[in-house]
Design an enzyme around this catalytic site. Structure first.
Site, PDB file in Angstrom:
ATOM      1  CE  LYS A  22      -1.614   1.915   3.890  1.00 37.31           C
ATOM      2  NZ  LYS A  22      -1.596   3.344   4.155  1.00 37.31           N
ATOM      3  CG  ASN A  23       2.439   2.774   3.537  1.00 35.02           C
ATOM      4  OD1 ASN A  23       1.278   3.157   3.382  1.00 35.02           O
ATOM      5  ND2 ASN A  23       2.944   2.488   4.728  1.00 35.02           N
ATOM      6  CB  CYS A 117      -3.429   6.170  11.490  1.00 34.54           C
ATOM      7  SG  CYS A 117      -4.149   4.854  10.525  1.00 34.54           S
ATOM      8  NE  ARG A 122       1.239   9.746  10.719  1.00 38.19           N
ATOM      9  CZ  ARG A 122       0.793   8.685  10.061  1.00 38.19           C
ATOM     10  NH1 ARG A 122      -0.441   8.294  10.185  1.00 38.19           N
ATOM     11  NH2 ARG A 122       1.596   8.019   9.253  1.00 38.19           N
ATOM     12  CB  ILE A 327       8.217   5.501  14.662  1.00 40.75           C
ATOM     13  CG1 ILE A 327       9.275   4.409  14.480  1.00 40.75           C
ATOM     14  CG2 ILE A 327       8.077   6.368  13.406  1.00 40.75           C
ATOM     15  CD1 ILE A 327      10.636   4.849  14.019  1.00 40.75           C
ATOM     16  NE  ARG A 397      -6.630   5.009   5.871  1.00 39.29           N
ATOM     17  CZ  ARG A 397      -5.659   5.493   6.619  1.00 39.29           C
ATOM     18  NH1 ARG A 397      -5.895   5.833   7.851  1.00 39.29           N
ATOM     19  NH2 ARG A 397      -4.444   5.667   6.145  1.00 39.29           N
TER      20      ARG A 397
HETATM   21  C1  UD1 Z   1       4.930   6.326   6.631  1.00 41.46           C
HETATM   22  C2  UD1 Z   1       3.859   5.303   6.425  1.00 41.46           C
HETATM   23  C3  UD1 Z   1       3.363   4.789   7.764  1.00 41.46           C
HETATM   24  C4  UD1 Z   1       4.526   4.324   8.637  1.00 41.46           C
HETATM   25  C5  UD1 Z   1       5.621   5.361   8.698  1.00 41.46           C
HETATM   26  C6  UD1 Z   1       6.880   4.874   9.412  1.00 41.46           C
HETATM   27  C7  UD1 Z   1       2.807   6.015   4.369  1.00 41.46           C
HETATM   28  C8  UD1 Z   1       1.637   6.610   3.704  1.00 41.46           C
HETATM   29  N1  UD1 Z   1       2.774   5.913   5.693  1.00 41.46           N
HETATM   30  O1  UD1 Z   1       4.307   7.400   7.329  1.00 41.46           O
HETATM   31  O2  UD1 Z   1       2.460   3.734   7.522  1.00 41.46           O
HETATM   32  O3  UD1 Z   1       4.051   4.107   9.949  1.00 41.46           O
HETATM   33  O4  UD1 Z   1       5.993   5.772   7.377  1.00 41.46           O
HETATM   34  O5  UD1 Z   1       7.370   3.737   8.771  1.00 41.46           O
HETATM   35  O6  UD1 Z   1       3.746   5.592   3.724  1.00 41.46           O
HETATM   36  N2  UD1 Z   1       8.321  13.301  10.997  1.00 41.46           N
HETATM   37  C9  UD1 Z   1       8.630  14.612  11.278  1.00 41.46           C
HETATM   38  N3  UD1 Z   1       8.546  15.520  10.263  1.00 41.46           N
HETATM   39  C10 UD1 Z   1       8.181  15.180   9.000  1.00 41.46           C
HETATM   40  C11 UD1 Z   1       7.872  13.838   8.717  1.00 41.46           C
HETATM   41  C12 UD1 Z   1       7.952  12.920   9.747  1.00 41.46           C
HETATM   42  O7  UD1 Z   1       8.971  14.959  12.400  1.00 41.46           O
HETATM   43  O8  UD1 Z   1       8.133  16.060   8.129  1.00 41.46           O
HETATM   44  C13 UD1 Z   1       8.421  12.283  12.064  1.00 41.46           C
HETATM   45  C14 UD1 Z   1       7.075  11.612  12.357  1.00 41.46           C
HETATM   46  O9  UD1 Z   1       6.332  12.349  13.294  1.00 41.46           O
HETATM   47  C15 UD1 Z   1       7.530  10.275  12.886  1.00 41.46           C
HETATM   48  C16 UD1 Z   1       8.810   9.991  12.088  1.00 41.46           C
HETATM   49  O10 UD1 Z   1       9.253  11.242  11.591  1.00 41.46           O
HETATM   50  O11 UD1 Z   1       7.874  10.392  14.243  1.00 41.46           O
HETATM   51  C17 UD1 Z   1       8.632   9.012  10.939  1.00 41.46           C
HETATM   52  O12 UD1 Z   1       7.593   9.477  10.094  1.00 41.46           O
HETATM   53  P1  UD1 Z   1       7.527   9.141   8.552  1.00 41.46           P
HETATM   54  O13 UD1 Z   1       8.540   8.097   8.199  1.00 41.46           O
HETATM   55  O14 UD1 Z   1       7.518  10.410   7.791  1.00 41.46           O
HETATM   56  O15 UD1 Z   1       6.103   8.500   8.465  1.00 41.46           O
HETATM   57  P2  UD1 Z   1       4.982   8.819   7.454  1.00 41.46           P
HETATM   58  O16 UD1 Z   1       5.557   9.164   6.112  1.00 41.46           O
HETATM   59  O17 UD1 Z   1       3.993   9.703   8.096  1.00 41.46           O
END
Ligand code: UD1
Length: 432
Positions: A22-23, A117, A122, A327, A397
């Site tokens: 999915k991702n 979620c 986030r 995370i 989803r």
């Molecule tokens: C993606 C996945 C999600 C998975 C996550 C971690 C998708 C659509 N979702 O989410 O299922 O749980 O990777 O493997 O692919 N962060 C920041 N600033 C940012 C972006 C992230 O501080 O601009 C932090 C987040 O709060 C979190 C960490 O970085 O603590 C990792 O987030 P990230 O890898 O970006 O997750 P998502 O892309 O939201």
């Protein structure tokens, strides 16, 4: 409202085919509009989130033709505008990929701020940092994020946190920027690599995906491609955990065992046997699981998207286990529901201390989010008696036909939409 009704206590046995990731799909579908030429995507999972992205793209003039349930032809020769603002898009986190794709190709993107979620804060500051470094002006107003640039120029970007979304989004914009971009502290998840392979198949020049440093040399244009998405690590992991928790014996087909190593390693510690052959992984769990400790980490560490599922499995293992979520800060909300099923879990901050109980007991519960919802299904499968799970729209989803696949493994689960159907299920399975 649809719900799952489950009669627990049956070990899962048999074979299950794992679908596309999915991702990876969310990013790949969005990036398919970065060329005028048609792009064909195979092994696309057919679940709510991918449907939302495709619909959003259709809304701005992208031609979407479903070839089969799992393949789609995307034609973006006639995109009308770069504004995407609908209720559905707001609900999924992966809609941030529409920003990188449109910014890269059209130098302009306006997208309603993504949600996803509710598992903690986030932020998207790292995405914005990347776009800005490439020369875009980014603003957030009235719930929309806008990114615009007259020119995008390669840059050296050091991510402050390892972010899957930011790494992929920056790759998109940088693929069509002038000159060279270096992303340091990049995410290394399998879908980051899959996404880079996909963009390269469209003519991008990306090297180093799967390591901490990704180098992108911008190209003038991208071209059409045909691409097959990798198998879903988390869907596979969910079935592995369901096999273990129900003391079953399940063979997963169509997987990449390497992507499942952190999950397999934990299952071995918990007393399961794991057999790997080419694109197959078998999980054999004939007896009660052992306790272990788990800490979620970026890939190749144990995935945060598997944290609820392993917690549920450890909830019925012998002894005391500790699960640390590193995370997302609010990813134990499902524990309240699990407690109603008899679990003995104490959450302190980002740590869950789990004292294994002999068994769960069925209850009426709700799915708080996607992965936690899937984890509660596992709890229902190994619980004594009946469980109903509300709010399964969260689960749907990101899982295609979860109930159908589980039934194929012998589970007693049905997707129902009336109280009468729940009663019918109960009657049918009372004696069983
Ligand atoms: C993606 C996945 C999600 C998975 C996550 C971690 C998708 C659509 N979702 O989410 O299922 O749980 O990777 O493997 O692919 N962060 C920041 N600033 C940012 C972006 C992230 O501080 O601009 C932090 C987040 O709060 C979190 C960490 O970085 O603590 C990792 O987030 P990230 O890898 O970006 O997750 P998502 O892309 O939201």
């Amino acid at each position: 409202m649809e719900k799952y009704v489950i009669k627990g206590g049956t070990p899962l046995f048999g074979e299950v085919e794992i679908g596309g990731a999915k991702n990876a799909a969310l990013a790949i579908l969005a990036a398919a509009m970065m060329t005028d030429e048609p792009v064909i995507i195979e092994n696309m999972p057919d679940e709510a989130d991918t449907g939302v992205i495709l619909e959003a793209m259709e809304g701005i003039g992208v031609e979407i033709r479903r070839l089969t349930r799992h393949s789609v032809r995307i034609g973006a020769a006639h995109v009308r505008d770069c504004t995407i603002d609908n209720e559905q898009v707001k609900k999924i986190r992966g809609s941030y990929y529409l920003i990188g794709a449109m910014l890269g190709r059209y130098r302009s993107a306006h997208v309603v701020l993504p949600g996803g979620c509710n598992i903690g804060l986030r932020p998207i500051d790292q995405h914005i940092k990347g776009f800005t470094a490439l020369g875009a002006r980014v603003s957030i107003e009235h719930g929309m994020i806008s990114a615009e640039a007259s020119r995008l120029t390669g840059s050296h970007i050091y991510l402050d946190v390892v972010s899957v979304g930011a790494t992929i989004n920056i790759m998109m914009a940088a693929a069509l920027a002038e000159g060279k971009t270096i992303i340091e502290n990049a995410a290394k998840e399998p879908h980051v690599v899959d996404f880079a392979n996909f963009l390269n198949s469209m003519g991008a020049n990306i090297k180093g995906a799967g390591t901490d440093v990704i180098r992108i040399r911008g190209v003038e244009r991208l071209h059409g491609a045909e691409y097959t998405i990798i198998p879903d690590q988390i869907e596979a992991g969910t079935f592995m955990m369901a096999a273990a928790a129900t003391k079953g014996d399940v063979t997963l087909r169509g997987v990449i065992p390497k992507h499942l190593e952190s999950i397999s390693a934990k299952l071995i510690e918990m007393g399961c046997q794991i057999r790997e052959m080419d694109d197959v992984v078998q999980v054999i769990a004939g007896r009660r699981l052992n306790h272990t400790h788990v800490k979620t980490l970026p890939y190749p560490g144990f995935p945060t998207d598997m944290q609820p599922q392993i917690t549920v499995a450890l909830g019925v293992a012998s002894g005391i286990s500790i699960v640390t979520e590193s995370i997302f800060e609010n990813r134990f909300k499902y524990v309240d529901e699990l407690t109603r099923m008899g679990a003995n879990i104490k959450v302190e901050g980002s740590t869950a201390i789990i004292e294994g109980v002999d068994r769960y007991t069925g209850a009426d519960i709700s799915a708080p989010d996607l992965r936690a919802g899937a984890a509660l299904v596992i709890a229902g499968l190994c619980a004594e008696g009946f469980t109903t799970i509300e709010d399964i729209r969260y689960i749907e989803r990101g899982y295609e036909d979860l109930d159908v696949k589980l039934r194929g493994l012998g589970a007693q689960i049905e997707r129902v939409d009336t109280e009468r159907a729940v009663q019918k299920f109960r009657l049918k399975h009372y004696a069983a």
